[in-house]
Design a protein around this motif. Structure first.
Motif, PDB file in Angstrom:
ATOM      1  N   VAL A 122       0.876  -1.170   0.000  1.00 20.40           N
ATOM      2  CA  VAL A 122       0.000   0.000   0.000  1.00 20.40           C
ATOM      3  C   VAL A 122       0.913   1.219   0.000  1.00 20.40           C
ATOM      4  O   VAL A 122       1.783   1.345   0.874  1.00 20.40           O
ATOM      5  N   VAL A 123       0.746   2.110  -0.949  1.00 19.37           N
ATOM      6  CA  VAL A 123       1.574   3.310  -1.027  1.00 19.37           C
ATOM      7  C   VAL A 123       0.732   4.518  -0.629  1.00 19.37           C
ATOM      8  O   VAL A 123      -0.327   4.772  -1.211  1.00 19.37           O
ATOM      9  N   TYR A 124       1.206   5.251   0.371  1.00 21.98           N
ATOM     10  CA  TYR A 124       0.499   6.426   0.878  1.00 21.98           C
ATOM     11  C   TYR A 124       1.205   7.700   0.427  1.00 21.98           C
ATOM     12  O   TYR A 124       2.431   7.827   0.561  1.00 21.98           O
ATOM     13  N   ALA A 125       0.433   8.644  -0.105  1.00 25.30           N
ATOM     14  CA  ALA A 125       0.976   9.924  -0.557  1.00 25.30           C
ATOM     15  C   ALA A 125       1.161  10.847   0.635  1.00 25.30           C
ATOM     16  O   ALA A 125       0.229  11.502   1.098  1.00 25.30           O
ATOM     17  N   ALA A 126       2.373  10.881   1.165  1.00 24.36           N
ATOM     18  CA  ALA A 126       2.714  11.766   2.266  1.00 24.36           C
ATOM     19  C   ALA A 126       3.198  13.105   1.707  1.00 24.36           C
ATOM     20  O   ALA A 126       3.331  13.274   0.490  1.00 24.36           O
ATOM     21  N   ALA A 127       3.449  14.071   2.593  1.00 23.80           N
ATOM     22  CA  ALA A 127       3.766  15.432   2.156  1.00 23.80           C
ATOM     23  C   ALA A 127       5.125  15.873   2.679  1.00 23.80           C
ATOM     24  O   ALA A 127       5.350  15.923   3.897  1.00 23.80           O
ATOM     25  N   GLY A 128       6.002  16.228   1.754  1.00 24.23           N
ATOM     26  CA  GLY A 128       7.309  16.736   2.146  1.00 24.23           C
ATOM     27  C   GLY A 128       7.233  18.027   2.931  1.00 24.23           C
ATOM     28  O   GLY A 128       8.071  18.288   3.802  1.00 24.23           O
ATOM     29  N   CYS A 129       6.218  18.846   2.640  1.00 25.00           N
ATOM     30  CA  CYS A 129       6.088  20.140   3.322  1.00 25.00           C
ATOM     31  C   CYS A 129       5.835  19.970   4.816  1.00 25.00           C
ATOM     32  O   CYS A 129       6.111  20.871   5.605  1.00 25.00           O
ATOM     33  N   ALA A 130       5.329  18.810   5.222  1.00 27.91           N
ATOM     34  CA  ALA A 130       4.978  18.594   6.625  1.00 27.91           C
ATOM     35  C   ALA A 130       6.203  18.370   7.509  1.00 27.91           C
ATOM     36  O   ALA A 130       6.103  18.492   8.733  1.00 27.91           O
ATOM     37  N   VAL A 131       7.341  18.054   6.900  1.00 24.66           N
ATOM     38  CA  VAL A 131       8.538  17.793   7.696  1.00 24.66           C
ATOM     39  C   VAL A 131       9.694  18.723   7.349  1.00 24.66           C
ATOM     40  O   VAL A 131      10.718  18.723   8.045  1.00 24.66           O
TER      41      VAL A 131
END
Length: 350
Positions: A122-131
């Motif tokens: 399962v691939v989840y679209a995470a956000a680079g801006c959050a870290v």
């Protein structure tokens, strides 16, 4: 990644009518899967993005719908979770809508997928801006193990991190084979200004910086540069992103996280210059003050881990990508104008 990785497989793409999702679907079709199930409520996407192909089954509605979740087949091989409440500004305007479409989507989907024993990834679209570090000084490449702040600029950023946390929980508790893909600033064909339903702000129409700049430049308008264009981002072409999402599914380690980035820092001023050159826009840029909510400043993603562990590298330069996106925009101008025009009444009454 082998050319037959997804051949004969049954695939799920949540948010598959979006511009990233639809580009992923096109790439997956090249590998001759058995079936691709697209679930999308068209909140910020358009039906025109779904390819006409007998291997595609489109399910209209939110992935939070219990009936839709219940009717998902139990023999899925791979899943990509790309659904979200599009954009920082929209989430600031309506945090509850962001919660419904960003946070609950992850929790309910992961809870449904956890019992599928044959699910490979399962691939989840995470956000680079959050870290990413909040800085307007010299930026450093954001690593996957960057520290996470408890102070965020938008509900969108918070929701994206919660999705990672739920992914980690379902991996450790239920062995859900999740891989988190941290997006940088994706741009490219099939991103249509105004696609989807009205969300209460001008950002329903004017979305990410690249399609906004391209549209305005093609119409010989001044490109608006917040904070004088001093901010910088890592721009990654959407076809590269689609390849990266497939690499995460094929070679990513369950429970781990990978940046999908170009590794190149581009200022918004430089982006505007390239777009004006490619479109032949003679109008000077419009220098504006910084956005009052945005402390994100300068950032770009590290590419080392993704290159080393899943063999992913972005291949399209920012100029080449802009040229391709401008050509696509010109070829699809009528469809984009249709999407924008459906919000004319609301825009006029703000």
């Amino acid at each position: 990644m082998g050319e037959t990785t997804f051949a004969g497989a049954r695939l799920l793409v949540v948010g598959g009518a979006g511009f990233v999702g639809s580009n992923l679907v096109l790439k997956l079709l090249e590998q001759n899967p058995r079936e691709i199930i697209i679930v999308d409520n068209l909140l910020s996407s358009d039906i025109a993005n779904i390819p006409a192909d007998p291997r595609i089954r489109f399910v209209y509605g939110p992935i939070t719908d219990d009936r839709i979740l219940r009717e998902l087949p139990d023999d899925l091989d791979y899943a990509w979770h790309l659904a979200c409440y599009h954009g920082n500004q929209s989430s600031i305007h309506d945090p509850l809508a962001d919660h419904e479409n960003n946070t609950l989507t992850s929790l309910k989907l992961f809870n449904r997928l956890k019992d599928m024993s044959g699910l490979k990834k399962v691939v989840y679209a995470a956000a680079g801006c959050a870290v990413a570090e909040k800085t307007f000084d010299e930026a450093k490449a954001t690593q996957e193990d960057a520290p996470v702040s408890l102070y965020h600029d938008s509900p969108y950023s918070i929701s994206k991190l919660i999705g990672e946390l739920y992914g980690n929980y379902f991996w450790t508790r239920h062995q859900l084979p999740i891989v988190k893909a941290r997006f940088q600033n994706v741009y490219g064909p099939r991103e249509m200004l105004g696609a989807g339903r009205w969300r209460g702000t001008v950002h329903t129409v004017w979305r990410n910086v690249t399609p906004t700049f391209i549209w305005k430049a093609l119409n010989k308008e001044a490109l608006p540069l917040d904070n004088g264009g001093n901010a910088s981002r890592d721009f990654i072409f959407v076809e590269d992103m689609a390849r990266g999402l497939m690499a995460c599914a094929a070679r990513g380690k369950a429970g781990d996280i990978y940046n999908l980035a170009s590794g190149v820092e581009t200022t918004i001023l430089e982006l505007a210059r390239i777009i004006n050159e490619v479109t032949g826009n003679p109008t000077p840029v419009d220098l504006r003050p910084a956005r009052d909510w945005d402390r994100s400043g300068k950032r770009f993603g590290s590419t080392e881990k993704s290159r080393r562990e899943i063999g992913f590298e972005a291949g399209v330069s920012i100029r080449e990508g802009i040229e391709k996106t401008v050509a696509w925009t010109l070829a699809n101008k009528a469809n984009i104008a249709r999407c924008m025009a459906q919000h004319d009444y609301f825009m006029a009454h703000l």
